[in-house]
Design a protein around this motif. Structure first.
Motif, PDB file in Angstrom:
ATOM      1  N   THR A  73       0.835  -1.194   0.000  1.00  0.00           N
ATOM      2  CA  THR A  73       0.000   0.000   0.000  1.00  0.00           C
ATOM      3  C   THR A  73       0.871   1.244   0.000  1.00  0.00           C
ATOM      4  O   THR A  73       2.096   1.156  -0.024  1.00  0.00           O
ATOM      5  N   THR A  77      -2.274   5.238   3.402  1.00  0.00           N
ATOM      6  CA  THR A  77      -3.162   4.139   3.770  1.00  0.00           C
ATOM      7  C   THR A  77      -2.583   3.328   4.926  1.00  0.00           C
ATOM      8  O   THR A  77      -3.333   2.760   5.717  1.00  0.00           O
ATOM      9  N   CYS A  78      -1.258   3.300   5.065  1.00  0.00           N
ATOM     10  CA  CYS A  78      -0.637   2.593   6.197  1.00  0.00           C
ATOM     11  C   CYS A  78      -1.196   3.086   7.521  1.00  0.00           C
ATOM     12  O   CYS A  78      -1.527   2.286   8.393  1.00  0.00           O
ATOM     13  N   ILE A  81      -4.616   1.686   8.146  1.00  0.00           N
ATOM     14  CA  ILE A  81      -4.546   0.261   8.480  1.00  0.00           C
ATOM     15  C   ILE A  81      -4.057   0.079   9.911  1.00  0.00           C
ATOM     16  O   ILE A  81      -4.601  -0.738  10.664  1.00  0.00           O
ATOM     17  N   PHE A  86      -7.780  -3.527   8.188  1.00  0.00           N
ATOM     18  CA  PHE A  86      -7.993  -3.568   6.747  1.00  0.00           C
ATOM     19  C   PHE A  86      -9.467  -3.362   6.422  1.00  0.00           C
ATOM     20  O   PHE A  86     -10.194  -4.287   6.115  1.00  0.00           O
ATOM     21  N   PRO A 177      -2.673  -6.831  10.915  1.00  0.00           N
ATOM     22  CA  PRO A 177      -1.379  -6.369  10.395  1.00  0.00           C
ATOM     23  C   PRO A 177      -0.268  -6.656  11.401  1.00  0.00           C
ATOM     24  O   PRO A 177      -0.068  -5.913  12.353  1.00  0.00           O
TER      25      PRO A 177
END
Length: 184
Positions: A73, A77-78, A81, A86, A177
């Motif tokens: 990604t 967006t990290c 997350i 997600f 994650p």
């Protein structure tokens, strides 16, 4: 953790943990050596994930319901997350085949296509623990997993049932994650 519900814990390059994750990453991405590794700690997401995993293990009567998979990604967006997991609300921004699922790849090389370098030319990729459970063939039109013969939905869908390279999940709690890799 203060007011923040999650944190990234740096993993020492001298540790067994780092070497194990690096080996998994480099099995399909052998030319990337400047890898920073952070272990993700988000207790809320972890509890949700564990509860979902336990339900699937009970349903399938096995503990073999998860896989370590990759998700590439961009940096923006990290942060989403890390905080929220997600979520399907921001899934598919990288030309997903399934409109509402979240994609995870067996190969880091495949996930590399969906990373974007930041200002320092670093890319970001997650190594994720995913409840893949019972799966079936997926397609672009799916917005949720189809039903199994027992009336319960499949846990994931794949690109190729005989040799999956991609797994798509539709439930928020299906993926945790575990690590964030930053690399050049």
């Amino acid at each position: 953790m203060g007011g923040q519900q999650w944190k990234c814990v740096p993993v020492s390059a001298n540790s067994t943990e780092y070497k194990t994750v690096l080996q998994i990453f480099q099995s399909t991405m052998p030319h990337y050596y400047r890898v920073r590794l952070n272990r993700i700690q988000n207790p809320t997401l972890w509890r949700q994930y564990q509860a979902h995993k336990n339900r699937i293990e009970t349903k399938m009567q096995t503990t073999n319901v998860t896989q370590q998979l990759f998700h590439g990604t961009d940096v923006a967006t990290c942060d989403k997350i890390l905080q929220h997991g997600f979520g399907r609300s921001f899934a598919g921004k990288n030309a997903s085949r399934s409109r509402r699922g979240v994609y995870f790849a067996v190969s880091a090389k495949y996930s590399q296509k969906y990373t974007k370098p930041n200002a320092r030319r670093e890319r970001s990729m997650f190594l994720v623990e995913v409840v893949t459970g019972a799966y079936c063939q997926g397609n672009r039109r799916m917005s949720f997993a189809p039903m199994q013969s027992d009336g319960t939905p499949f846990d994931s869908v794949v690109d190729n049932v005989s040799n999956p390279g991609l797994y798509i999940v539709f439930r928020h709690a299906s993926a945790y994650p575990t690590y964030l890799l930053s690399y050049k």
